[in-house]
Every structure is written in C-alpha cells, then in structure tokens.
Design an enzyme around this catalytic site. Structure first.
Site, PDB file in Angstrom:
ATOM      1  N   ARG A  19       0.794  -1.223   0.000  1.00  0.00           N
ATOM      2  CA  ARG A  19       0.000   0.000   0.000  1.00  0.00           C
ATOM      3  C   ARG A  19       0.830   1.277   0.000  1.00  0.00           C
ATOM      4  NH1 ARG A  19      -2.693  -3.871   1.655  1.00  0.00           N
ATOM      5  NH2 ARG A  19      -0.718  -4.348   2.621  1.00  0.00           N
ATOM      6  N   THR A  20       1.765   1.372   0.943  1.00  0.00           N
ATOM      7  CA  THR A  20       2.427   2.667   1.130  1.00  0.00           C
ATOM      8  C   THR A  20       3.247   3.047  -0.101  1.00  0.00           C
ATOM      9  OG1 THR A  20       2.523   2.115   3.468  1.00  0.00           O
ATOM     10  CG2 THR A  20       3.800   4.019   2.744  1.00  0.00           C
ATOM     11  N   LYS A  35      25.622  -3.222  -0.273  1.00  0.00           N
ATOM     12  CA  LYS A  35      27.098  -3.175  -0.300  1.00  0.00           C
ATOM     13  C   LYS A  35      27.632  -2.420   0.907  1.00  0.00           C
ATOM     14  CE  LYS A  35      26.612  -2.492  -5.249  1.00  0.00           C
ATOM     15  NZ  LYS A  35      26.684  -1.394  -6.235  1.00  0.00           N
ATOM     16  N   ARG A  80      10.942   3.996   3.720  1.00  0.00           N
ATOM     17  CA  ARG A  80      10.571   3.007   4.747  1.00  0.00           C
ATOM     18  C   ARG A  80      11.837   2.245   5.126  1.00  0.00           C
ATOM     19  NH1 ARG A  80       5.541  -1.061   4.697  1.00  0.00           N
ATOM     20  NH2 ARG A  80       4.597   0.925   5.264  1.00  0.00           N
ATOM     21  N   HIS A 111       4.411   5.762  11.719  1.00  0.00           N
ATOM     22  CA  HIS A 111       3.963   5.634  10.323  1.00  0.00           C
ATOM     23  C   HIS A 111       3.021   6.812  10.053  1.00  0.00           C
ATOM     24  CE1 HIS A 111       2.918   4.030   6.544  1.00  0.00           C
ATOM     25  NE2 HIS A 111       2.614   2.792   6.863  1.00  0.00           N
TER      26      HIS A 111
HETATM   27  N1   CP Z   1      -0.507  -0.059   5.795  1.00  0.00           N
HETATM   28  C1   CP Z   1       0.714  -0.288   5.285  1.00  0.00           C
HETATM   29  O1   CP Z   1       1.711   0.324   5.672  1.00  0.00           O
HETATM   30  O2   CP Z   1       0.757  -1.273   4.328  1.00  0.00           O
HETATM   31  P1   CP Z   1       2.064  -1.719   3.529  1.00  0.00           P
HETATM   32  O3   CP Z   1       2.995  -2.367   4.535  1.00  0.00           O
HETATM   33  O4   CP Z   1       1.590  -2.677   2.471  1.00  0.00           O
HETATM   34  O5   CP Z   1       2.697  -0.488   2.969  1.00  0.00           O
END
Ligand code: CP
Length: 304
Positions: A51-52, A80, A101, A129
C-alpha cells in the site's frame, strides 16, 4: 524545507489543511492532474510494502509527476554497505521529494538530517507511520464526519504496531477522544507512548485483554496485525498471532454505526466474512491513502 518524520511535525491546522486538500482532490481530481509536472518522487523502501509504496507512486503519477526508487534494500547499494546518510545525499541529486521506509527506528530522521529534499517517513521499524495516520484521519473524517468526540478501540499488536503509535499521537490533539487499548499482556502499548502522550495530555484510556467486553462502547474499532517481523521468537509469534480474530458473531453487540478500520495487510485477525459488513472500512482506508499522500506531496513541495 519541511520533512514529515513524526505526525507531530504537522500542526493540527496543517493536518486539517491536508485533509481538506485530500477531500478536494477526491471531488476534483482533474484540477490536480498536472500539479507536480516536472517533479520526481523517490521511493526508498528497505522493507516490504504494498500500500504505502504503491499509493505514493500512484499519488505522484496522478499529480502529473514521475517516480523512481527501489522496493528492497537488496537491490540498492545498501546491500554493499552504503549508509542511509550517503544514500539520501545521492537521491537528493535525482529527485524532488523522497518517501523512505526502513526497518530501523529513526532511519528516516537520520536521512532528513543529510537531505536537501523533503523526506517522508513511510514507516520506521516499530516506531511511527505518519502517512498511515493521515490516511486514518481522512477515513475517520469521511466516515464519522468529525475528528472529535468518539471512543476508539485499538486491538491486537499495540507494542510493535507503528500505525497505532502515530494515530494515538495525532488523536491526542483532538477533543473528546476516549481510547480503549485491547491487547494481550505481551503486546501492550509501549510505556513511552502512555507516558509521553496519553498521561502527559490527560487522554482518557483503559486497557483490557477482552475485545467482546468493550465492543458495545466503541465508535471505531482499529484492528491490527501481529507484527511477525518484529518478533525475536517464532514460537512467541505463533502463540500470540491469533489472539484476536474479528468475526461476524463478535460484532453482534457492536454499535450499528461502528467504523471498522485496519491499516492492512490483514493476516488472520479479521475474518473475510466481515468484509461484507457495511461497517468494514479498511478498503476505503486504502483508497483514502492515495488522496492523503497526494495532498501531503503538494504540501511538502509547496505546490499549492
Ligand atoms: N498499511 C501499510 O503500511 O501497508 P504496507 O505495509 O503494504 O505499505
């Protein structure tokens, strides 16, 4: 230049402005179709995501911009031994804004210290998040018509669930929010969140292990996955993973206008039969995530 590392980096007024922009994008998508023409978003994902990452990419493409990036550390020079600090210096030469992320808490904050472009935290370990929080706030606003005066139950892995930590931080700044924490003893909300947010801001909250007991009082039920990737012991994960499985039967005592949320991915904690319940909003949440991220990109790029 602004970064978004923690949801508290945005004032309540700025959050409300982003949500208003997201709602305007939903109503008038064509108005924004070229807003980011000539701009590039880099997605640096050192940890898996559906999603993100894809909603960020879809958001930028829908704004007329372009995207580049990597979806796993092993396909980047991190494999590396390149540091986050060096990587972000490099990406700053290629892109206008970055979503990162990382499995290590604080990595996006380190990146922001070396970056010459806005850095967005797209999830750092079990910490925060913030863009899921914008997604969640937009969903609550659209479903409830308000961001105040409700009781929200957080259920599942409240220890490692970074979406829970960020949403609690955000909600602590709105009025009339009651929080019910539902988890096994081993997965309770970290004491730093309780101390620095709930207690420091006098937010009414209760803790329980019993979802059924509190179900009738909830306006919103925020289910979460037990975060397998943060456990040190497979045995411990297997013991706890099915602590809560939301079923149609368990919703019998719930309010008729309950809003059921989940940041996804779902594993086993919501029965698929619940998907047909009109109160299930987790796939609407997914859609809202794209619009919230479009609005955030516009804000950080100072396009509006
Ligand atoms: N909600 C969320 O962060 O989903 P993903 O881990 O798929 O990005």
């Amino acid at each position: 230049m602004r970064h978004l590392i923690d949801i508290l980096d945005l004032s309540v007024e700025e959050i409300n402005e982003i949500l208003a922009t997201a709602e305007d994008i939903i109503a008038n998508p064509a108005k924004y179709a070229h807003s980011c023409a000539g701009k590039q978003l880099a997605t640096l994902f050192y940890e898996p995501s559906t999603r993100t990452r894809l909603s960020f990419e879809s958001a930028m493409l829908s704004l007329g911009g372009e995207v580049l990036g990597f979806s796993e550390a092993s396909s980047s020079s991190a494999s590396k031994g390149e540091s986050v600090a060096d990587t972000i210096r490099v990406i700053s030469c290629y892109a206008d804004i970055v979503a990162m992320r990382h499995p290590k808490e604080g990595a996006p904050m380190v990146a922001s210290m070396y970056s010459t472009i806005p850095v967005i935290n797209a999830g750092d370990g079990g910490h925060n998040h913030p863009t899921q929080t914008l997604t969640d706030l937009l969903t609550i606003k659209r479903e409830k018509g308000r961001l105040k005066d409700f009781t929200i139950g957080f259920c599942g892995d409240l220890k490692f669930g970074r979406t829970v930590h960020s949403l609690i931080e955000a909600l602590s700044r709105y009025e009339g929010i009651n929080i019910v924490l539902i988890s096994p003893e081993e997965l309770k909300l970290p004491s730093y969140v309780k101390k620095e947010i709930l207690k420091a801001k006098n937010i009414p909250y209760t803790q329980t292990t019993d979802l059924l007991e509190v179900m009738p009082q909830l306006d919103i039920l925020y289910m979460t996955r037990v975060q397998k990737e943060r456990f040190f012991s497979e045995e411990e994960y297997l013991r706890l993973r099915d602590s809560y499985i939301l079923t149609v039967e368990k919703l019998e005592t719930a309010k008729k206008d309950l809003t059921i949320m989940h940041p996804l991915p779902r594993v086993n904690e919501i029965s698929v039969a619940v998907d047909n319940d009109p109160r299930a909003c987790y796939f609407k949440q997914v859609q809202n995530g794209k619009y919230a991220r479009m609005a955030l990109i516009l804000k950080l790029l100072e396009v509006l």
